[in-house]
Scaffold this active site. Structure first.
Site, PDB file in Angstrom:
ATOM      1  CD  GLU A 142      12.380   9.397 -12.130  1.00 46.20           C
ATOM      2  OE1 GLU A 142      13.158   8.652 -10.812  1.00 46.20           O
ATOM      3  OE2 GLU A 142      12.149   9.286 -13.006  1.00 46.20           O
TER       4      GLU A 142
ATOM      5  CG  HIS B 221      -8.741 -13.833  -6.545  1.00 46.81           C
ATOM      6  ND1 HIS B 221      -9.590 -14.425  -5.799  1.00 46.81           N
ATOM      7  CD2 HIS B 221      -8.589 -13.433  -8.293  1.00 46.81           C
ATOM      8  CE1 HIS B 221     -10.897 -14.870  -7.352  1.00 46.81           C
ATOM      9  NE2 HIS B 221     -10.024 -14.287  -7.990  1.00 46.81           N
TER      10      HIS B 221
ATOM     11  CE  LYS C 224      21.567   9.569  -7.455  1.00 47.63           C
ATOM     12  NZ  LYS C 224      21.098   9.945  -9.110  1.00 47.63           N
TER      13      LYS C 224
END
Length: 547
Positions: A353, A384, A512
């Site tokens: 950000e 793993h 948004k």
């Protein structure tokens, strides 16, 4: 400031890169038996081994030249002095003031902000003490046992990460919960585990208008009132971290139970502020103070140490080396302690950000790469899962391996197994295994020549894969404070080199804005003119829910 690629120091690095790009770290270690000691730094509770990087003394010299040509020292000073380095929002950037342990003033527009900082901190301490001692009682006179932090982004991740990392320091009676997702499931899961009479909600929203946070907050309020019945009881069970007194009061929260923070604190840098109220309640004021102290010690190190001994500067410049010369598009965070499992996600937000930008401070587009993709997981799990790609894949992805030195609890053998993996992985990334070494190893095991020829290429490791090792003396509030501040400053340095504003986040806004329009359409409003895909998806939803 010239574009990065036009700086003389950058051009010198480009020439140097053409010479060193294929040099193997095996050779660098062979030529310098003291490399592991020389490329090592310590600051307070943190130790950094950066020897397993594809760098030489000449590389570092040229990187320091780049930092100087970018006026890094002056830019560091400007941030600490409260100059408005967030140029797109005309704001100072002073999260460092929140952990200032000296008596010196910190000014914005000739006004000392430290009295306000200390006032809010004292208010947080008084409130957290009342919860921890049991003097703050709910509407049925029960003590508080559960605290639910409702926020998103910087109002969630920092406090969540610290509380999980330092759970061994938590008050034994208190259970801390975090709600950020607006899907409903996360909040519902929490509400099913808590009791309204003994639960406190912290609503963390600077403007008290963030859609996701307020949706969750009003749902929690409705759930609470279903049991408490009277709105006057909200005052005992809801507090706010905000700057919007009127909206907080309209919600039912008493103004004296609103904890303030300021526009010179960016959300992703705000865990040191009132956004850290959940941390202080959970861990206590002494441990919160230690967290601030650790960050302050790193601030002092960053501000005062020369670049050659400066941990955030060196980590940042090595990152620049990989991103802008080796074309490394990602960087991995791998903490080897499960309590740090949220640290990669926290740094992901902090870094991406901040530096996920393509426009320079002067408004012109960059002609070079900027912020990398940040990802990771706890170390053993990562081994793993995705270490296969790191060892034998086609991508170069530098990695930070993070571990603590202190043997924990009653299981010291576990910790030694853990650390053996940290050190082994770093060595394996660096050394690799040549075809000749593989063939010799297979021959010693008695494999036939045709088997060796068939299988050996699959067991070769090219090595020369870069890593940093960060060691904490122990996982303690002070060391976590230093660790977070280390990455904050690393990210700032990279933003300076790239000439971007690391402290705005306009990329969060567009989606948004569009969501507000689409929400009204999903609720039955007239569909506006979108692209054919978006229109189709809206219609699919409406058709599915029409019956």
């Amino acid at each position: 400031m010239k574009s990065l690629t036009h700086l003389s120091s950058y051009r010198a690095l480009s020439t140097h890169f053409s010479i060193i790009k294929d040099l193997h770290m095996r050779v660098l270690f062979k030529e310098d038996e003291n490399r592991g000691f020389r490329y090592f730094l310590q600051s307070g509770d943190l130790k950094l081994d950066y020897s397993k990087n594809r760098i030489s003394d000449e590389t570092l010299k040229l990187l320091f030249d780049l930092a100087n040509e970018c006026s890094l020292k002056n830019k560091i000073k400007a941030m600490f002095e409260g100059q408005k380095i967030n140029n797109t929002e005309n704001r100072a950037v002073l999260h460092t003031a929140l952990r200032n342990k000296t008596n010196r003033s910190v000014k914005i527009d000739d006004m000392d902000i430290m009295p306000n900082v200390r006032e809010v901190l004292a208010k947080m301490q008084k409130f957290s003490d009342s919860l921890r001692t049991g003097s703050w009682l709910g509407y049925t006179n029960q003590i508080i046992t559960d605290v639910v932090n409702i926020g998103i982004g910087g109002s969630d991740l920092g406090a969540l990460m610290v509380c999980k990392a330092l759970k061994n320091y938590a008050h034994p009676r208190l259970h801390m919960h975090f709600v950020s997702n607006v899907d409903g499931t996360q909040l519902q899961d929490v509400l099913e585990r808590v009791h309204p009479a003994s639960t406190l909600f912290i609503v963390a929203s600077k403007t008290f208008s963030t859609q996701e946070t307020l949706t969750n907050a009003f749902t929690a309020r409705k759930w609470f009132l279903k049991h408490a019945l009277d709105e006057k009881h909200i005052a005992k069970h809801f507090v706010a971290v905000s700057t919007n007194k009127e909206a907080v009061k309209d919600f039912g929260i008493e103004p004296e139970n609103m904890f303030e923070f300021w526009n010179w604190v960016g959300g992703r840098y705000s865990l040191w502020s009132a956004i850290g109220l959940a941390i202080m309640i959970y861990l206590g004021k002494e441990n919160f103070s230690s967290l601030l102290e650790g960050a302050y010690l790193m601030d002092e190190h960053f501000y005062n140490e020369p670049f050659e001994k400066n941990m955030p500067v060196i980590m940042a410049l090595i990152g620049i080396w990989y991103i802008n010369f080796f074309d490394a598009g990602s960087h991995i965070i791998a903490p080897y302690d499960s309590v740090l499992r949220y640290f990669p996600k926290f740094i992901q937000q902090l870094d991406m950000e901040s530096n996920g930008k393509q426009i320079r401070k002067n408004g012109k587009k960059v002609d070079y790469d900027t912020g990398p993709i940040i990802w990771g997981d706890t170390g053993i799990n990562a081994q793993h899962a995705f270490f296969q790609l790191l060892h034998q894949g086609t991508h170069l992805s530098p990695i930070d391996l993070i571990a603590s030195l202190n043997k924990k609890g009653n299981l010291p053998d576990h910790h030694e197994i853990l650390l053996s993996n940290v050190f082994a992985q770093a060595e394996a990334f660096m050394r690799g295994k040549t075809l000749e070494e593989v063939q010799e190893e297979m021959a010693k095991k008695g494999l036939k020549e045709d088997q060796i020829q068939k299988l050996a290429p699959h067991r070769v490791f090219s090595g020369n894969r870069p890593s940093n090792i960060l060691l904490l003396d122990e996982i303690h509030p002070r060391s976590i404070g230093s660790l977070v501040a280390l990455y904050e400053h690393k990210i700032f340095v990279q933003g300076v080199i790239w000439d971007i504003n690391s402290f705005d986040q306009w990329g969060v806004e567009l989606g948004k804005e569009l969501a507000k329009t689409i929400l009204s359409e999903l609720k039955g409003g007239k569909t506006q003119e979108h692209d054919s895909s978006t229109n189709h998806l809206i219609q699919i939803y409406k058709n599915f829910n029409s019956n």
